[in-house]
Write a protein that holds these residues in place. Structure first.
Motif, PDB file in Angstrom:
ATOM      1  N   PRO A   1     140.098 -44.875  39.077  1.00 39.22           N
ATOM      2  CA  PRO A   1     141.265 -45.740  38.879  1.00 39.22           C
ATOM      3  C   PRO A   1     141.875 -46.265  40.185  1.00 39.22           C
ATOM      4  O   PRO A   1     142.667 -47.206  40.161  1.00 39.22           O
ATOM      5  N   LEU A   2     141.517 -45.705  41.306  1.00 39.72           N
ATOM      6  CA  LEU A   2     141.959 -46.239  42.600  1.00 39.72           C
ATOM      7  C   LEU A   2     140.866 -47.092  43.238  1.00 39.72           C
ATOM      8  O   LEU A   2     141.142 -48.131  43.837  1.00 39.72           O
ATOM      9  N   ILE A   3     139.619 -46.661  43.087  1.00 38.89           N
ATOM     10  CA  ILE A   3     138.502 -47.362  43.726  1.00 38.89           C
ATOM     11  C   ILE A   3     138.284 -48.748  43.118  1.00 38.89           C
ATOM     12  O   ILE A   3     138.133 -49.737  43.847  1.00 38.89           O
ATOM     13  N   VAL A   4     138.289 -48.849  41.794  1.00 40.13           N
ATOM     14  CA  VAL A   4     138.013 -50.132  41.136  1.00 40.13           C
ATOM     15  C   VAL A   4     139.057 -51.194  41.516  1.00 40.13           C
ATOM     16  O   VAL A   4     138.683 -52.314  41.887  1.00 40.13           O
ATOM     17  N   PRO A   5     140.370 -50.906  41.481  1.00 38.31           N
ATOM     18  CA  PRO A   5     141.332 -51.932  41.907  1.00 38.31           C
ATOM     19  C   PRO A   5     141.145 -52.370  43.367  1.00 38.31           C
ATOM     20  O   PRO A   5     141.380 -53.535  43.699  1.00 38.31           O
TER      21      PRO A   5
ATOM     22  N   ASN B   1     144.923 -47.548  38.748  1.00 36.86           N
ATOM     23  CA  ASN B   1     145.104 -48.269  37.499  1.00 36.86           C
ATOM     24  C   ASN B   1     143.942 -47.946  36.559  1.00 36.86           C
ATOM     25  O   ASN B   1     142.895 -48.579  36.637  1.00 36.86           O
ATOM     26  N   PRO B   2     144.121 -46.970  35.685  1.00 38.10           N
ATOM     27  CA  PRO B   2     143.053 -46.603  34.749  1.00 38.10           C
ATOM     28  C   PRO B   2     142.595 -47.764  33.872  1.00 38.10           C
ATOM     29  O   PRO B   2     141.440 -47.820  33.465  1.00 38.10           O
ATOM     30  N   GLN B   3     143.493 -48.706  33.581  1.00 36.17           N
ATOM     31  CA  GLN B   3     143.126 -49.864  32.758  1.00 36.17           C
ATOM     32  C   GLN B   3     142.079 -50.732  33.457  1.00 36.17           C
ATOM     33  O   GLN B   3     141.256 -51.352  32.796  1.00 36.17           O
ATOM     34  N   ALA B   4     142.116 -50.782  34.782  1.00 38.91           N
ATOM     35  CA  ALA B   4     141.113 -51.554  35.521  1.00 38.91           C
ATOM     36  C   ALA B   4     139.722 -50.984  35.258  1.00 38.91           C
ATOM     37  O   ALA B   4     138.763 -51.725  35.033  1.00 38.91           O
ATOM     38  N   VAL B   5     139.634 -49.666  35.286  1.00 33.42           N
ATOM     39  CA  VAL B   5     138.354 -48.997  35.039  1.00 33.42           C
ATOM     40  C   VAL B   5     137.917 -49.243  33.603  1.00 33.42           C
ATOM     41  O   VAL B   5     136.762 -49.617  33.346  1.00 33.42           O
ATOM     42  N   ASP B   6     138.835 -49.063  32.659  1.00 34.08           N
ATOM     43  CA  ASP B   6     138.515 -49.232  31.243  1.00 34.08           C
ATOM     44  C   ASP B   6     138.118 -50.670  30.907  1.00 34.08           C
ATOM     45  O   ASP B   6     137.338 -50.893  29.986  1.00 34.08           O
TER      46      ASP B   6
END
Length: 171
Positions: free
Chosen positions: A120-124, A84-89
């Motif tokens: 984007p996978l690590i942050v979620p 989820n790229p939005q999680a990183v952003d």
């Protein structure tokens, strides 16, 4: 009480969101990251720990600025085991994303570009761990509160929690 103790408490408390299935999903994702990068599981756990420290700093900043409720909402919105790229952003500016990737690369030997692609996978996954303590009845989150508590001894580490969860689940 340590972070892993809080997570285990959440798993055994029916009022909290944590479950063995959630822990299993996190451990499976760590294994997939290991397979994808060719790095061993302990290196991936280190990656998660380093990124987790940056996540903690970002969440602490958001908590100080916007309050505890917004931090819990962010955790609930972006926790998971899917990219989820939005999680990183939502946590890091683009420049900070590069800084995180470079810091991870320096400490683990993995390529910074690869780390940046994996964020984007690590942050979620990190947020998924934190979501486990959410209590639907009280609205509180013991795991998140322990993770963000800067007044403690600083011995809060996602890598250790993942390692213990893996051992707990026999994987």
């Amino acid at each position: 009480m340590g972070l892993f103790d809080q997570i285990l408490g959440a798993v055994t408390n029916p009022n909290q969101q944590g479950s063995l299935g959630q822990l299993g999903g996190i451990i499976n994702t760590v294994q997939q990251l290991s397979d994808r990068t060719g790095a061993d599981a302990s290196t991936i756990q280190s990656v998660l720990g380093i990124v987790g420290n940056y996540v903690r700093s970002s969440l602490q900043e958001k908590q100080a600025t916007n309050g505890e409720g917004e931090v819990q909402t962010l955790v609930n919105q972006y926790a998971g085991t899917s990219p989820n790229p939005q999680a990183v952003d939502s946590l890091f500016s683009f420049g900070m994303q590069q800084q995180v990737a470079e810091a991870v690369a320096q400490r683990t030997g993995l390529d910074a570009g690869t780390i940046q692609q994996l964020l984007p996978l690590i942050v979620p996954v990190v947020l998924n761990f934190l979501q486990s303590g959410a209590n639907a009845q009280s609205g509180s989150n013991s795991v998140l509160n322990t993770f963000l508590d800067a007044d403690r001894d600083g011995d809060v580490d996602i890598a250790d929690a993942i390692r213990m969860a893996s051992q707990y689940l026999g994987r």
